[in-house]
Design a protein around this motif. Structure first.
Motif, PDB file in Angstrom:
ATOM      1  N   PRO A  37     -33.689  33.396 -13.134  1.00 44.35           N
ATOM      2  CA  PRO A  37     -33.497  32.019 -12.621  1.00 44.35           C
ATOM      3  C   PRO A  37     -33.400  30.957 -13.710  1.00 44.35           C
ATOM      4  O   PRO A  37     -32.870  29.862 -13.464  1.00 44.35           O
ATOM      5  N   LEU A  38     -33.888  31.254 -14.932  1.00 43.82           N
ATOM      6  CA  LEU A  38     -33.858  30.285 -16.016  1.00 43.82           C
ATOM      7  C   LEU A  38     -32.581  30.346 -16.859  1.00 43.82           C
ATOM      8  O   LEU A  38     -32.302  29.436 -17.638  1.00 43.82           O
ATOM      9  N   ILE A  39     -31.825  31.434 -16.721  1.00 39.61           N
ATOM     10  CA  ILE A  39     -30.675  31.658 -17.603  1.00 39.61           C
ATOM     11  C   ILE A  39     -29.581  30.602 -17.456  1.00 39.61           C
ATOM     12  O   ILE A  39     -29.053  30.114 -18.469  1.00 39.61           O
ATOM     13  N   LYS A  65     -46.947  36.424 -25.948  1.00 40.96           N
ATOM     14  CA  LYS A  65     -47.334  36.555 -24.543  1.00 40.96           C
ATOM     15  C   LYS A  65     -46.616  35.512 -23.701  1.00 40.96           C
ATOM     16  O   LYS A  65     -46.608  34.327 -24.029  1.00 40.96           O
ATOM     17  N   LEU A  66     -46.021  35.973 -22.596  1.00 40.66           N
ATOM     18  CA  LEU A  66     -45.307  35.082 -21.692  1.00 40.66           C
ATOM     19  C   LEU A  66     -46.131  34.741 -20.462  1.00 40.66           C
ATOM     20  O   LEU A  66     -46.068  33.615 -19.960  1.00 40.66           O
ATOM     21  N   LEU A 115     -37.068  32.003 -26.982  1.00 36.71           N
ATOM     22  CA  LEU A 115     -38.505  32.177 -26.774  1.00 36.71           C
ATOM     23  C   LEU A 115     -39.175  30.840 -26.470  1.00 36.71           C
ATOM     24  O   LEU A 115     -40.044  30.751 -25.595  1.00 36.71           O
ATOM     25  N   ASP A 116     -38.781  29.793 -27.175  1.00 37.36           N
ATOM     26  CA  ASP A 116     -39.340  28.475 -26.908  1.00 37.36           C
ATOM     27  C   ASP A 116     -38.963  27.990 -25.505  1.00 37.36           C
ATOM     28  O   ASP A 116     -39.776  27.366 -24.813  1.00 37.36           O
ATOM     29  N   TYR A 117     -37.748  28.326 -25.078  1.00 40.45           N
ATOM     30  CA  TYR A 117     -37.295  27.931 -23.746  1.00 40.45           C
ATOM     31  C   TYR A 117     -38.125  28.634 -22.669  1.00 40.45           C
ATOM     32  O   TYR A 117     -38.542  28.010 -21.681  1.00 40.45           O
ATOM     33  N   ASN A 164     -40.653  26.816 -19.864  1.00 41.13           N
ATOM     34  CA  ASN A 164     -40.172  26.795 -18.474  1.00 41.13           C
ATOM     35  C   ASN A 164     -40.829  27.816 -17.548  1.00 41.13           C
ATOM     36  O   ASN A 164     -40.656  27.710 -16.322  1.00 41.13           O
ATOM     37  N   LEU A 165     -41.526  28.801 -18.101  1.00 38.43           N
ATOM     38  CA  LEU A 165     -42.224  29.730 -17.223  1.00 38.43           C
ATOM     39  C   LEU A 165     -43.460  29.030 -16.653  1.00 38.43           C
ATOM     40  O   LEU A 165     -44.174  28.331 -17.354  1.00 38.43           O
TER      41      LEU A 165
END
Length: 295
Positions: free
Chosen positions: A109-111, A157-158, A287-289, A293-294
Protein backbone atom coordinates in the motif's frame (compact mmCIF):
# COMPACT_ATOMS: atom_id res chain seq x y z
CA UNK A 1 50.51 8.31 -3.79
CA UNK A 2 47.58 6.83 -5.73
CA UNK A 3 47.76 6.01 -9.41
CA UNK A 4 44.87 8.39 -10.09
CA UNK A 5 46.82 11.30 -8.56
CA UNK A 6 49.80 10.43 -10.76
CA UNK A 7 47.52 10.46 -13.81
CA UNK A 8 46.18 13.88 -12.82
CA UNK A 9 49.76 15.17 -12.47
CA UNK A 10 50.82 13.61 -15.78
CA UNK A 11 47.83 15.02 -17.71
CA UNK A 12 48.32 18.49 -16.26
CA UNK A 13 52.05 18.54 -17.08
CA UNK A 14 51.27 17.55 -20.67
CA UNK A 15 48.51 20.16 -21.01
CA UNK A 16 50.46 22.98 -19.35
CA UNK A 17 53.78 21.98 -20.93
CA UNK A 18 55.53 22.63 -17.64
CA UNK A 19 56.03 20.94 -14.28
CA UNK A 20 56.17 24.36 -12.65
CA UNK A 21 52.78 25.37 -14.07
CA UNK A 22 51.28 22.03 -13.02
CA UNK A 23 52.64 22.52 -9.50
CA UNK A 24 50.75 25.81 -9.29
CA UNK A 25 47.50 24.09 -10.32
CA UNK A 26 47.81 21.48 -7.59
CA UNK A 27 49.52 23.79 -5.07
CA UNK A 28 52.42 21.38 -4.47
CA UNK A 29 56.17 21.64 -4.92
CA UNK A 30 57.48 21.01 -8.47
CA UNK A 31 59.79 18.36 -7.00
CA UNK A 32 56.78 16.43 -5.75
CA UNK A 33 55.29 16.26 -9.23
CA UNK A 34 58.66 15.31 -10.73
CA UNK A 35 59.01 12.41 -8.29
CA UNK A 36 55.57 11.09 -9.17
CA UNK A 37 56.23 11.30 -12.91
CA UNK A 38 59.52 9.40 -12.47
CA UNK A 39 57.72 6.79 -10.36
CA UNK A 40 55.07 6.42 -13.07
CA UNK A 41 57.69 5.89 -15.76
CA UNK A 42 59.54 3.35 -13.60
CA UNK A 43 56.32 1.46 -13.01
CA UNK A 44 55.61 1.34 -16.74
CA UNK A 45 59.22 0.67 -17.64
CA UNK A 46 59.24 3.29 -20.39
CA UNK A 47 59.87 7.01 -20.82
CA UNK A 48 56.74 9.11 -21.26
CA UNK A 49 58.24 12.61 -21.42
CA UNK A 50 61.12 14.26 -23.21
CA UNK A 51 62.51 16.80 -20.75
CA UNK A 52 64.68 19.78 -21.70
CA UNK A 53 65.60 22.86 -19.74
CA UNK A 54 62.99 24.81 -21.70
CA UNK A 55 60.02 22.54 -22.21
CA UNK A 56 58.54 19.10 -21.90
CA UNK A 57 57.24 17.00 -24.76
CA UNK A 58 55.65 13.60 -25.13
CA UNK A 59 57.45 10.52 -26.37
CA UNK A 60 55.55 8.20 -28.70
CA UNK A 61 54.69 6.00 -25.73
CA UNK A 62 53.77 9.12 -23.73
CA UNK A 63 51.29 10.23 -26.41
CA UNK A 64 49.57 6.85 -26.39
CA UNK A 65 49.50 6.79 -22.60
CA UNK A 66 48.15 10.36 -22.45
CA UNK A 67 45.22 9.45 -24.70
CA UNK A 68 44.22 6.65 -22.35
CA UNK A 69 44.95 8.69 -19.26
CA UNK A 70 42.64 11.49 -20.44
CA UNK A 71 39.76 9.02 -20.84
CA UNK A 72 40.42 7.41 -17.46
CA UNK A 73 40.42 10.71 -15.58
CA UNK A 74 37.43 11.99 -17.53
CA UNK A 75 35.39 8.85 -16.78
CA UNK A 76 36.39 8.98 -13.14
CA UNK A 77 35.21 12.58 -12.92
CA UNK A 78 31.96 11.53 -14.60
CA UNK A 79 31.59 8.70 -12.10
CA UNK A 80 31.97 11.17 -9.23
CA UNK A 81 29.34 13.43 -10.77
CA UNK A 82 26.98 10.49 -11.29
CA UNK A 83 27.35 9.31 -7.70
CA UNK A 84 26.83 12.83 -6.36
CA UNK A 85 23.72 13.10 -8.53
CA UNK A 86 22.44 9.81 -7.11
CA UNK A 87 23.01 11.12 -3.62
CA UNK A 88 20.89 14.15 -4.37
CA UNK A 89 18.37 12.36 -6.63
CA UNK A 90 18.21 8.63 -5.82
CA UNK A 91 17.66 6.57 -8.94
CA UNK A 92 18.14 3.13 -10.41
CA UNK A 93 16.61 -0.30 -9.92
CA UNK A 94 15.62 -1.31 -6.37
CA UNK A 95 14.87 -5.01 -5.87
CA UNK A 96 12.95 -5.88 -2.71
CA UNK A 97 12.06 -9.36 -1.48
CA UNK A 98 9.43 -9.55 1.26
CA UNK A 99 7.27 -12.03 3.09
CA UNK A 100 3.83 -12.36 1.55
CA UNK A 101 1.80 -11.34 4.60
CA UNK A 102 3.80 -8.27 5.63
CA UNK A 103 4.33 -7.26 2.01
CA UNK A 104 0.64 -7.37 1.10
CA UNK A 105 -0.57 -5.84 4.37
CA UNK A 106 2.04 -3.15 5.02
CA UNK A 107 4.47 -2.52 2.16
CA UNK A 108 2.47 -2.73 -1.08
CA UNK A 109 0.00 0.00 0.00
CA UNK A 110 2.96 2.38 0.46
CA UNK A 111 4.61 1.77 -2.93
CA UNK A 112 2.51 4.11 -5.14
CA UNK A 113 3.25 7.17 -2.97
CA UNK A 114 6.95 6.21 -2.81
CA UNK A 115 7.11 6.02 -6.62
CA UNK A 116 5.51 9.45 -6.89
CA UNK A 117 8.13 10.85 -4.51
CA UNK A 118 11.06 9.07 -6.22
CA UNK A 119 10.07 8.63 -9.90
CA UNK A 120 13.65 7.76 -10.94
CA UNK A 121 13.70 4.60 -8.79
CA UNK A 122 12.38 1.51 -10.55
CA UNK A 123 10.85 -0.91 -8.01
CA UNK A 124 11.03 -4.68 -8.47
CA UNK A 125 9.05 -6.59 -5.83
CA UNK A 126 9.11 -10.27 -4.91
CA UNK A 127 6.70 -11.74 -2.36
CA UNK A 128 7.98 -15.05 -1.02
CA UNK A 129 8.57 -16.95 2.21
CA UNK A 130 11.70 -18.71 0.97
CA UNK A 131 15.19 -17.95 2.22
CA UNK A 132 17.09 -15.83 -0.30
CA UNK A 133 20.71 -14.89 -0.89
CA UNK A 134 20.92 -11.12 -1.37
CA UNK A 135 24.22 -11.32 -3.25
CA UNK A 136 23.43 -14.22 -5.59
CA UNK A 137 19.94 -12.93 -6.40
CA UNK A 138 20.97 -9.26 -6.60
CA UNK A 139 18.40 -8.24 -3.97
CA UNK A 140 18.82 -4.84 -2.33
CA UNK A 141 16.45 -5.32 0.63
CA UNK A 142 14.89 -8.43 2.14
CA UNK A 143 11.98 -8.03 4.57
CA UNK A 144 11.63 -11.01 6.89
CA UNK A 145 9.94 -11.92 10.17
CA UNK A 146 11.23 -13.98 13.07
CA UNK A 147 14.66 -14.62 14.49
CA UNK A 148 17.56 -12.87 12.83
CA UNK A 149 20.10 -15.15 11.16
CA UNK A 150 23.76 -14.85 12.10
CA UNK A 151 25.17 -13.10 9.06
CA UNK A 152 26.95 -10.02 7.81
CA UNK A 153 23.62 -8.36 6.99
CA UNK A 154 22.42 -5.15 8.58
CA UNK A 155 18.94 -5.42 10.12
CA UNK A 156 16.53 -2.53 10.70
CA UNK A 157 13.44 -3.37 12.73
CA UNK A 158 10.22 -2.34 11.01
CA UNK A 159 7.56 -3.65 13.40
CA UNK A 160 6.93 -5.92 16.35
CA UNK A 161 4.68 -8.77 15.29
CA UNK A 162 2.48 -8.71 18.45
CA UNK A 163 0.37 -11.79 17.80
CA UNK A 164 -3.26 -11.53 18.93
CA UNK A 165 -5.88 -14.25 19.31
CA UNK A 166 -8.70 -13.25 16.96
CA UNK A 167 -12.07 -14.41 15.69
CA UNK A 168 -15.05 -12.90 13.90
CA UNK A 169 -18.02 -11.66 15.97
CA UNK A 170 -20.19 -14.18 14.13
CA UNK A 171 -17.98 -17.11 15.17
CA UNK A 172 -17.98 -15.85 18.74
CA UNK A 173 -21.77 -15.46 18.75
CA UNK A 174 -22.20 -19.04 17.57
CA UNK A 175 -19.47 -20.81 19.54
CA UNK A 176 -18.77 -18.50 22.48
CA UNK A 177 -15.33 -17.39 23.67
CA UNK A 178 -12.57 -19.33 25.46
CA UNK A 179 -12.31 -18.43 29.13
CA UNK A 180 -8.59 -19.15 29.11
CA UNK A 181 -5.80 -20.65 26.98
CA UNK A 182 -6.67 -24.17 28.23
CA UNK A 183 -10.08 -23.93 26.51
CA UNK A 184 -8.60 -23.70 23.00
CA UNK A 185 -9.08 -27.44 22.51
CA UNK A 186 -12.82 -26.71 22.35
CA UNK A 187 -12.56 -24.22 19.46
CA UNK A 188 -11.63 -24.45 15.78
CA UNK A 189 -8.06 -23.11 15.50
CA UNK A 190 -6.57 -21.90 12.22
CA UNK A 191 -2.83 -22.64 12.12
CA UNK A 192 -0.16 -20.96 10.05
CA UNK A 193 1.42 -23.57 7.81
CA UNK A 194 4.88 -22.03 7.57
CA UNK A 195 7.56 -24.31 9.03
CA UNK A 196 8.40 -23.40 12.61
CA UNK A 197 5.29 -21.24 13.14
CA UNK A 198 2.54 -23.86 13.32
CA UNK A 199 2.39 -24.26 17.10
CA UNK A 200 0.75 -21.92 19.60
CA UNK A 201 2.58 -20.70 22.69
CA UNK A 202 1.45 -18.82 25.77
CA UNK A 203 4.11 -16.20 26.56
CA UNK A 204 2.83 -14.70 29.84
CA UNK A 205 5.76 -15.81 32.02
CA UNK A 206 7.77 -18.21 29.91
CA UNK A 207 6.95 -19.91 26.66
CA UNK A 208 4.47 -22.75 27.14
CA UNK A 209 3.21 -24.76 24.20
CA UNK A 210 -0.58 -24.98 24.11
CA UNK A 211 -2.85 -27.80 23.06
CA UNK A 212 -5.25 -26.64 20.35
CA UNK A 213 -7.91 -28.10 18.09
CA UNK A 214 -6.34 -27.90 14.63
CA UNK A 215 -9.27 -27.18 12.32
CA UNK A 216 -7.37 -25.96 9.25
CA UNK A 217 -3.82 -25.02 8.28
CA UNK A 218 -2.97 -22.39 5.67
CA UNK A 219 0.44 -21.12 4.63
CA UNK A 220 -0.25 -17.39 4.38
CA UNK A 221 -1.18 -14.66 6.83
CA UNK A 222 -3.84 -13.27 4.50
CA UNK A 223 -5.21 -16.79 4.06
CA UNK A 224 -5.67 -16.97 7.82
CA UNK A 225 -7.39 -13.60 7.80
CA UNK A 226 -9.82 -14.63 5.08
CA UNK A 227 -10.73 -17.74 7.03
CA UNK A 228 -11.29 -15.62 10.14
CA UNK A 229 -13.47 -13.15 8.25
CA UNK A 230 -15.56 -16.06 6.98
CA UNK A 231 -16.07 -17.38 10.51
CA UNK A 232 -13.86 -20.49 10.31
CA UNK A 233 -12.49 -20.25 13.86
CA UNK A 234 -9.72 -18.61 15.89
CA UNK A 235 -6.22 -17.64 14.76
CA UNK A 236 -3.07 -15.97 16.07
CA UNK A 237 -2.59 -12.90 13.91
CA UNK A 238 0.15 -10.24 13.90
CA UNK A 239 -1.30 -6.86 14.78
CA UNK A 240 -0.04 -5.31 11.55
CA UNK A 241 -2.22 -7.76 9.56
CA UNK A 242 -5.53 -7.13 11.37
CA UNK A 243 -5.31 -3.54 12.60
CA UNK A 244 -8.06 -2.26 10.29
CA UNK A 245 -10.34 -5.25 10.91
CA UNK A 246 -10.07 -4.74 14.67
CA UNK A 247 -10.91 -1.06 14.21
CA UNK A 248 -13.99 -1.68 12.06
CA UNK A 249 -15.20 -4.61 14.17
CA UNK A 250 -15.03 -7.32 11.52
CA UNK A 251 -12.58 -9.13 13.84
CA UNK A 252 -12.33 -9.14 17.62
CA UNK A 253 -9.44 -9.65 20.02
CA UNK A 254 -9.91 -12.57 22.43
CA UNK A 255 -8.09 -13.27 25.72
CA UNK A 256 -6.41 -9.88 25.48
CA UNK A 257 -4.97 -10.31 28.98
CA UNK A 258 -2.61 -12.97 27.60
CA UNK A 259 0.40 -12.85 25.25
CA UNK A 260 0.56 -15.45 22.47
CA UNK A 261 3.04 -16.41 19.78
CA UNK A 262 3.26 -19.09 17.07
CA UNK A 263 6.89 -19.56 18.09
CA UNK A 264 8.56 -20.01 21.47
CA UNK A 265 9.86 -16.43 21.49
CA UNK A 266 8.44 -13.04 20.59
CA UNK A 267 9.35 -11.82 17.12
CA UNK A 268 9.60 -8.77 14.90
CA UNK A 269 9.81 -7.97 11.20
CA UNK A 270 13.08 -6.60 9.84
CA UNK A 271 14.50 -5.06 6.70
CA UNK A 272 17.81 -6.74 5.87
CA UNK A 273 20.49 -5.34 3.58
CA UNK A 274 24.17 -5.93 2.90
CA UNK A 275 26.74 -4.60 5.33
CA UNK A 276 28.47 -1.95 3.28
CA UNK A 277 30.49 1.05 4.41
CA UNK A 278 28.24 3.39 2.41
CA UNK A 279 24.57 2.57 1.98
CA UNK A 280 23.15 3.19 -1.48
CA UNK A 281 20.90 6.30 -1.61
CA UNK A 282 18.02 4.32 -3.16
CA UNK A 283 18.15 1.85 -0.24
CA UNK A 284 18.47 4.60 2.33
CA UNK A 285 15.46 6.58 1.11
CA UNK A 286 13.27 3.46 0.90
CA UNK A 287 14.14 2.37 4.45
CA UNK A 288 13.53 5.89 5.74
CA UNK A 289 10.21 5.96 3.89
CA UNK A 290 9.12 2.70 5.52
CA UNK A 291 10.13 3.98 8.96
CA UNK A 292 8.15 7.19 8.49
CA UNK A 293 5.00 5.58 7.07
CA UNK A 294 4.53 2.22 8.78
CA UNK A 295 2.05 2.40 11.66
Amino acid sequence: MSMITRLHYFNCVVEKGSITEASRVFDVQPSSISRQLIALEKELGISLLNRTTRNIGLTEAGLTYYQYSQRIVSELDEAHRAVNDLQQNPKGSLKISMTVGFGESCVLPLIPAFIMQYPDIKIELELTERVIDLVEENVDIAIRSGRLPDSNLIARKLADNNFLLCSSPQYQAKHGSPCGPEDLTDFDCISYGYTGWRDWYLMDNKARKLSIKDAVTVNSVNGQKQLLLNHAGLALMPLWAVREELKNGSLIHLLDQHIFSPYESLSSTYALYLNRELISPKIRVFLDYLKDNLD
